[in-house]
Write an enzyme that holds these catalytic residues in place. Structure first.
Site: not given
Ligand code: CAA
Length: 382
Positions: A337, A123, A125, A132, A156, A158, A127, A363
């Site tokens: 411990i 997956f 996401l 964050s 990053w 996995t 960059e 995540e």
């Molecule tokens: N479910 C559905 N919709 C959602 C949602 C959710 N959980 N969270 C947000 N949305 C929607 C919002 O409702 C909004 O929609 P509208 O504009 O229509 O109302 C839209 O998405 C934008 O949401 P926000 O304004 O809340 O977005 P934001 O820019 O403020 O970001 C955040 C929110 C929670 C900080 C988010 O950016 C986030 O979760 N960041 C962390 C990302 C993360 O976990 N990255 C790690 C990925 S792991 C990876 O890539 C590597 C791997 O292999 C493990």
């Protein structure tokens, strides 16, 4: 309210526990040292149905539920974090996007081999400048006739360079922010899909973490997942589910370190008696066990909510936040411990400490979980 596991869940947990002790645990120290990816373990996990626990049998899965899946990640991580994160990333991030948003054709083509464990998923996401701030994606997708042309990179990821399929985000409309991001599917070996370095990590060393590059990579028009411009929301939903399994991973590592610490405390003699006789050690064990139990309740409850098709995003973030932070505490206390023995590879708790550290970052960091939780709380308080 009933806190007992069903006989089916108990049997499932016991089966995975036995498998983890027999097949995964004996290799954990060695693969941490050699950084060797556990292909062999994954094959055995596939044969047991562990690579697609929460997916229906018609899609190649085991027909289990989220609670079983969380228990599987917990039990595997209890003995080896690297195999645990590989299972979690494959299931929650690599395969579930197809289950949640795929067309019937995409489910047939991609989900079936992933859920049955014939293929490995990833997956994309994050960059270099979108961690964050997941909406800060710079990778672009431009439609050219019947193909999407993709340019950009991911960090990053996995299993990124070894996975058979990758679901990733790219900007399809620069003017629309989070609403201009779409999700796409690419298969390994597609021209223009290139791999950068494999990260040398503090822990989880037998899992693969890659940089990916898309250089004028062309994929068919139908390789979009779900509706165009839904990518950000889809990925947020995928991460809501993924957080349950990262919490379960932290829980498993904490349980593994705790088990080693209890055994050691009962055997280790100092001042003429086992160190478990001393209150200093007893208090540590009591705090560790209490926190593990609390984390388990949060994780199982968020899994249960998901299985009931009830809202679970806040609870999953709470579970991940709490389990990852107590995971670090428990592993640190386990080292304390064991004293000097805790600091050497053979006794395993130092590896667990290094491995669990990732769970407060991957995540969504602990800080992002607090943002997610607070936004839910404030919405509910309206
Ligand atoms: N479910 C559905 N919709 C959602 C949602 C959710 N959980 N969270 C947000 N949305 C929607 C919002 O409702 C909004 O929609 P509208 O504009 O229509 O109302 C839209 O998405 C934008 O949401 P926000 O304004 O809340 O977005 P934001 O820019 O403020 O970001 C955040 C929110 C929670 C900080 C988010 O950016 C986030 O979760 N960041 C962390 C990302 C993360 O976990 N990255 C790690 C990925 S792991 C990876 O890539 C590597 C791997 O292999 C493990």
């Amino acid at each position: 309210m009933d806190f007992t596991l069903s006989p089916e869940h108990q049997l499932f947990r016991d089966t995975v526990r036995e498998f983890a002790d027999k097949e995964i645990a004996p290799k954990a120290v060695e693969i941490d040292q050699t950084h060797e990816f556990p292909w062999d373990s994954l094959k055995k996990m596939a044969a047991l149905g562990l690579m697609g626990v929460p997916f229906p049998e018609e899609y190649g899965g085991a027909g289990g539920d989220t609670l079983m899946y969380a228990m599987a990640v917990e039990e595997i991580s209890r003995v080896d974090g690297s195999t645990g994160i590989t299972l979690a990333a494959h299931t929650s991030l690599g395969a579930s996007p197809f289950y949640l948003f795929g067309t019937p054709e995409q489910k047939e083509k991609y989900l079936k081999p992933l859920a049955s464990g014939q293929k490995l998923g990833a997956f994309g996401l994050s960059e270099a400048t979108a961690g964050s701030d997941a909406g800060g994606t710079k990778t672009t997708a431009v439609l050219d006739g019947d193909e999407w042309v993709i340019n950009g990179s991911k960090n990053w990821i996995t299993s990124g360079s070894i996975a058979d399929t990758l679901v990733f985000t790219a900007v399809t409309d620069k003017t629309k922010g989070a609403h201009g991001i779409s999700s796409f599917i690419v298969e390994k070996g597609t021209p223009g899909f290139e791999y950068g370095k494999t990260e040398k990590k503090m822990g989880l060393r037998a899992s693969v973490t890659s940089q990916l590059f898309f250089d004028n990579m062309r994929i068919p028009k139908e390789n979009i997942l779900g509706q165009p411009a839904d990518g950000f929301k889809q990925f947020m939903q995928i991460l809501d589910g993924g957080r349950i399994s990262i919490g379960a991973m932290a829980l498993g590592l904490a349980q593994g370190a705790y088990d080693i610490a209890v055994k050691y405390a009962k055997e280790r003699q100092q001042f003429g008696r086992p160190i478990a006789d001393f209150q200093a050690i007893q208090f540590k064990l009591a705090d560790m066990a209490t926190q593990i139990e609390a984390a388990r309740l949060l994780i199982y409850r968020s899994a249960w909510l998901k299985d009931q098709h009830l809202p679970f995003g806040k609870e999953a973030a709470m579970a991940k936040l709490f389990a990852s932070e107590i995971g670090e505490f428990v592993c640190r206390e386990a080292i304390q411990i064991l004293g000097g023995y805790g600091y050497v590879e053979e006794y395993q708790v130092e590896r667990m400490y290094r491995d669990v550290r990732l769970t407060t970052i991957g995540e969504g960091t602990s800080e992002i979980q607090r943002i997610v939780i607070a936004r839910h709380l404030l919405r509910e308080a309206r």
